[in-house]
Design an enzyme around this catalytic site. Structure first.
Site, PDB file in Angstrom:
ATOM      1  N   ASP A 136      10.195  -1.977  -6.016  1.00 15.86           N
ATOM      2  CA  ASP A 136       9.556  -1.740  -7.318  1.00 15.86           C
ATOM      3  C   ASP A 136       8.635  -2.919  -7.638  1.00 15.86           C
ATOM      4  O   ASP A 136       8.998  -4.084  -7.432  1.00 15.86           O
ATOM      5  CB  ASP A 136      10.624  -1.591  -8.400  1.00 15.86           C
ATOM      6  CG  ASP A 136      10.036  -1.163  -9.730  1.00 15.86           C
ATOM      7  OD1 ASP A 136       9.829   0.047  -9.903  1.00 15.86           O
ATOM      8  OD2 ASP A 136       9.777  -2.045 -10.576  1.00 15.86           O
ATOM      9  N   ASN A 176      -1.092  -2.719 -16.072  1.00 11.58           N
ATOM     10  CA  ASN A 176      -1.839  -1.621 -16.690  1.00 11.58           C
ATOM     11  C   ASN A 176      -2.313  -1.984 -18.086  1.00 11.58           C
ATOM     12  O   ASN A 176      -3.446  -1.667 -18.479  1.00 11.58           O
ATOM     13  CB  ASN A 176      -0.962  -0.362 -16.748  1.00 11.58           C
ATOM     14  CG  ASN A 176      -0.852   0.338 -15.396  1.00 11.58           C
ATOM     15  OD1 ASN A 176      -1.779   0.308 -14.598  1.00 11.58           O
ATOM     16  ND2 ASN A 176       0.293   0.952 -15.143  1.00 11.58           N
ATOM     17  N   HIS A 214      -5.649   1.104 -16.160  1.00  7.73           N
ATOM     18  CA  HIS A 214      -4.996   1.944 -15.148  1.00  7.73           C
ATOM     19  C   HIS A 214      -5.789   2.030 -13.848  1.00  7.73           C
ATOM     20  O   HIS A 214      -5.209   2.279 -12.783  1.00  7.73           O
ATOM     21  CB  HIS A 214      -4.756   3.340 -15.715  1.00  7.73           C
ATOM     22  CG  HIS A 214      -3.706   3.380 -16.772  1.00  7.73           C
ATOM     23  ND1 HIS A 214      -2.368   3.405 -16.485  1.00  7.73           N
ATOM     24  CD2 HIS A 214      -3.792   3.376 -18.132  1.00  7.73           C
ATOM     25  CE1 HIS A 214      -1.660   3.429 -17.599  1.00  7.73           C
ATOM     26  NE2 HIS A 214      -2.507   3.412 -18.620  1.00  7.73           N
ATOM     27  N   ASP A 263      -4.103   1.433 -10.370  1.00  2.00           N
ATOM     28  CA  ASP A 263      -4.181   2.310  -9.197  1.00  2.00           C
ATOM     29  C   ASP A 263      -4.582   1.530  -7.948  1.00  2.00           C
ATOM     30  O   ASP A 263      -4.102   1.795  -6.838  1.00  2.00           O
ATOM     31  CB  ASP A 263      -5.188   3.430  -9.444  1.00  2.00           C
ATOM     32  CG  ASP A 263      -4.676   4.463 -10.437  1.00  2.00           C
ATOM     33  OD1 ASP A 263      -3.472   4.435 -10.744  1.00  2.00           O
ATOM     34  OD2 ASP A 263      -5.490   5.283 -10.903  1.00  2.00           O
ATOM     35  N   GLU A 300       0.633  -0.705   7.097  1.00  2.00           N
ATOM     36  CA  GLU A 300       0.203  -1.574   8.186  1.00  2.00           C
ATOM     37  C   GLU A 300       1.345  -2.428   8.737  1.00  2.00           C
ATOM     38  O   GLU A 300       1.313  -2.841   9.897  1.00  2.00           O
ATOM     39  CB  GLU A 300      -0.928  -2.487   7.705  1.00  2.00           C
ATOM     40  CG  GLU A 300      -2.228  -1.745   7.404  1.00  2.00           C
ATOM     41  CD  GLU A 300      -3.301  -2.657   6.849  1.00  2.00           C
ATOM     42  OE1 GLU A 300      -2.972  -3.821   6.524  1.00  2.00           O
ATOM     43  OE2 GLU A 300      -4.452  -2.207   6.726  1.00  2.00           O
ATOM     44  N   GLU A 327       5.575   3.192 -10.007  1.00  2.44           N
ATOM     45  CA  GLU A 327       5.344   1.951  -9.264  1.00  2.44           C
ATOM     46  C   GLU A 327       6.467   1.667  -8.276  1.00  2.44           C
ATOM     47  O   GLU A 327       6.579   0.555  -7.759  1.00  2.44           O
ATOM     48  CB  GLU A 327       5.208   0.765 -10.227  1.00  2.44           C
ATOM     49  CG  GLU A 327       6.470   0.395 -10.979  1.00  2.44           C
ATOM     50  CD  GLU A 327       6.621   1.123 -12.307  1.00  2.44           C
ATOM     51  OE1 GLU A 327       7.295   0.595 -13.191  1.00  2.44           O
ATOM     52  OE2 GLU A 327       6.050   2.230 -12.451  1.00  2.44           O
ATOM     53  N   ARG A 383      10.446  -8.927   4.520  1.00  5.45           N
ATOM     54  CA  ARG A 383       9.885 -10.229   4.133  1.00  5.45           C
ATOM     55  C   ARG A 383       8.374 -10.253   4.372  1.00  5.45           C
ATOM     56  O   ARG A 383       7.620 -10.845   3.594  1.00  5.45           O
ATOM     57  CB  ARG A 383      10.560 -11.353   4.915  1.00  5.45           C
ATOM     58  CG  ARG A 383      11.983 -11.642   4.458  1.00  5.45           C
ATOM     59  CD  ARG A 383      12.615 -12.774   5.274  1.00  5.45           C
ATOM     60  NE  ARG A 383      13.990 -12.997   4.866  1.00  5.45           N
ATOM     61  CZ  ARG A 383      14.356 -13.792   3.863  1.00  5.45           C
ATOM     62  NH1 ARG A 383      13.426 -14.421   3.152  1.00  5.45           N
ATOM     63  NH2 ARG A 383      15.625 -13.944   3.564  1.00  5.45           N
TER      64      ARG A 383
END
Length: 358
Positions: free
Chosen positions: A226, A234, A239, A243, A255, A270, A289
């Site tokens: 989270d 925000n 917003h 985003d 990645e 989120e 990590r």
């Protein structure tokens, strides 16, 4: 081989791997055919030319395979080597036909595969253009080597030209139609399974994959993460910037976790989820990590100034037995990470104590 064939129905990459394997096979077949014809043709120049062609083919196909297996699919070199493959096939085909009997060459059917390969990228028009080029090239070779005088050989030559046209015409239509249908189906499936904003898989996919992981995989790991104080982002920057933060974190997760070792999901708002298909706590810790540190170090620029965000993580191993409450358990670990000061990873029974860095 069976897995490769199954993947070829779903992936252009797997299809390229299949075509690459066929190139090596036909190179071997060409060598065998040419060797059997040596007794009829001992011309030194022809032998040297064939050896040079084989050597060039080995180098080209080796480079092509390197790009195929080592380079990202969206890289320029990957696209050049895969889409440029049919051009190499065309030149190689004409040379091989010229060196192995001209209009009577047993390697002529390779031309049909070249047309089908072209269909993958350039559809019907590409197939017709390819068929036309093959007809012209094949005809030029036959004329240069001497047009056949025997009626049966002439009929065989013209029949081959007709076959090339028909493969380009009908094959182009069939393959193009199937590829379009497949791509449309894939797009719909992608829309149903992926989150439009982050590019990660969505909550529905997460529930399906979690169920499979619990039933079929041994000692996997479930992670819930989270963004810390995301509401403040925000409120302070809007917003649109929020985003952008979500997209960036989605990209970092994508990645960092190799496809063969796990998947990332946008769980909701989120909050993100990660399924790691590994039986290694140290490797799991390494991935988390890495994600955490990359997010910490990412700086977002705004008109009001720059800022960065952090994330909290909860992680629990998925045992072989079915645990219907595993999401609730991991969510409690995530809550514990928040209570301990955020910006940290909390595992079941083990708390990785890290000072929050803001």
């Amino acid at each position: 081989m069976k897995k490769l064939l199954v993947k070829a129905f779903r992936s252009n990459h797997a299809l390229e791997v299949l075509f690459s394997s066929l190139r090596w096979f036909f190179l071997l077949m060409s060598a065998i055919v040419f060797s059997t014809q040596l007794s009829d043709n001992t011309d030194t120049f022809t032998i040297v030319l064939f050896i040079a062609l084989v050597a060039f083919g080995v180098v080209y196909m080796g480079l092509s395979d390197y790009c195929l297996y080592r380079k990202p699919e969206n890289s320029s070199i990957y696209k050049i080597m895969t889409k440029g493959g049919p051009f190499f096939d065309y030149i190689a085909f004409l040379c091989l036909v010229a060196l192995t009997g001209g209009h009577e060459s047993p390697l002529f059917p390779i031309s049909y595969l070249i047309i089908l390969h072209v269909c993958v990228y350039w559809r019907y028009k590409g197939a017709m253009i390819c068929a036309g080029l093959l007809i012209v090239g094949f005809t030029v070779i036959v004329l240069l080597q001497g047009f056949p005088t025997v009626l049966s050989s002439q009929i065989s030559f013209y029949t081959k030209l007709i076959y090339l046209f028909l493969i380009g015409f009908l094959g182009g239509i069939i393959v193009s139609r199937e590829r379009i249908h497949y791509e449309e189906k894939s797009e719909y499936e992608s829309m149903a399974k992926q989150d439009y904003l982050t590019g990660l898989f969505n909550h529905r996919s997460f529930q399906e994959d979690l169920k499979k992981a619990q039933m079929n995989r041994q000692n996997s790991f479930l992670v819930l993460a989270d963004i810390d104080h995301f509401k403040k982002v925000n409120d302070a920057f809007g917003h649109v910037m929020g985003d952008k933060v979500l997209r960036t974190i989605g990209q970092i997760i994508f990645e960092t976790v190799p496809e063969e070792n796990g998947k990332g999901y946008r769980y909701g708002g989120e909050e993100f989820a990660i399924l790691l298909y590994v039986d290694d706590f140290e490797l799991t810790d390494f991935y988390l990590r890495a994600i955490k540190n990359k997010i910490e170090k990412t700086v977002f620029q705004t008109d009001e100034g720059e800022f960065s965000v952090t994330m909290s993580f909860g992680c629990k191993q998925i045992k072989t037995e079915l645990n219907r409450d595993i999401v609730e358990c991991v969510d409690k670990l995530l809550y514990e990470a928040k209570q301990l000061g955020r910006n940290r990873i909390v595992y079941e029974h083990t708390i990785c104590v890290e000072e929050a860095t803001h």
